[in-house]
Motif scaffolding. Structure first.
Motif, mmCIF file in Angstrom:
data_model
loop_
_atom_site.group_PDB
_atom_site.id
_atom_site.type_symbol
_atom_site.label_atom_id
_atom_site.label_comp_id
_atom_site.label_asym_id
_atom_site.label_seq_id
_atom_site.Cartn_x
_atom_site.Cartn_y
_atom_site.Cartn_z
ATOM 1 N N ALA A 239 3.615 9.186 0.144
ATOM 2 C CA ALA A 239 4.566 9.078 -0.730
ATOM 3 C C ALA A 239 5.220 10.199 -1.643
ATOM 4 C CB ALA A 239 5.137 7.816 -1.827
ATOM 5 N N ARG B 203 1.022 -1.670 0.411
ATOM 6 C CA ARG B 203 0.054 -0.351 0.738
ATOM 7 C C ARG B 203 0.997 0.998 -0.053
ATOM 8 N NH1 ARG B 203 0.639 -2.236 5.731
ATOM 9 N NH2 ARG B 203 0.344 -0.749 6.478
ATOM 10 N N GLY B 204 1.740 1.260 -0.417
ATOM 11 C CA GLY B 204 3.161 2.128 -0.087
ATOM 12 C C GLY B 204 4.369 1.904 -1.275
ATOM 13 N N CYS C 52 8.816 1.831 4.227
ATOM 14 C CA CYS C 52 7.899 1.843 3.922
ATOM 15 C C CYS C 52 6.923 3.372 3.690
ATOM 16 C CB CYS C 52 7.154 0.370 3.656
ATOM 17 S SG CYS C 52 7.959 -0.698 2.372
ATOM 18 N N ASP D 215 4.064 5.353 3.219
ATOM 19 C CA ASP D 215 2.336 4.561 2.437
ATOM 20 C C ASP D 215 2.510 5.848 1.247
ATOM 21 O OD1 ASP D 215 1.666 7.445 3.848
ATOM 22 O OD2 ASP D 215 -0.117 6.840 4.318
ATOM 23 N N GLU D 216 1.222 5.548 0.823
ATOM 24 C CA GLU D 216 1.315 5.670 -0.745
ATOM 25 C C GLU D 216 0.619 7.867 -0.639
ATOM 26 O OE1 GLU D 216 -3.115 4.210 -1.903
ATOM 27 O OE2 GLU D 216 -1.084 2.818 -2.544
#
Length: 103
Positions: free
Chosen positions: A99, A44-45, A93, A95-96
């Motif tokens: 990002a 999700r990212g 990571c 998250d989108e």
């Protein structure tokens, strides 16, 4: 002894909270740039496929390592970042939502 009849409000909590949110923004901004340069899509990212130390992030955000460690913990609890174990080691990571945000 003279006493002030109205105690002055304490702004310490406001200042600390504000400074922390500014650090969160700086961290997310640095991580966003790194995600753009070294990232690859992941769940999700975006997986930031470069080794990052808390010292490096502290230097990049003008903060102490201990403060960055606490801020990263808060970002993890909020779901903005998470850690993935890979063959190359632990990677962050982003998250989108964050990002592509160069705040």
């Amino acid at each position: 002894a003279w006493r002030d009849p109205e105690p002055k409000p304490s702004y310490d909590v406001i200042i600390v909270g504000s400074a922390r949110s500014h650090l969160d923004g700086r961290l997310l901004g640095v991580l966003s740039v790194l995600a753009e340069q070294f990232g690859c899509p992941y769940q999700r990212g975006v997986l930031i496929d470069v080794r990052l130390t808390h010292d490096q992030l502290a230097s990049a955000t003008a903060a102490t390592r201990a403060t960055v460690t606490r801020a990263l913990g808060q970002l993890r609890r909020r779901g903005a970042i998470w850690t993935v174990n890979s063959r190359a080691g632990r990677r962050l990571c982003l998250d989108e939502v964050h990002a592509h945000d160069h705040a």
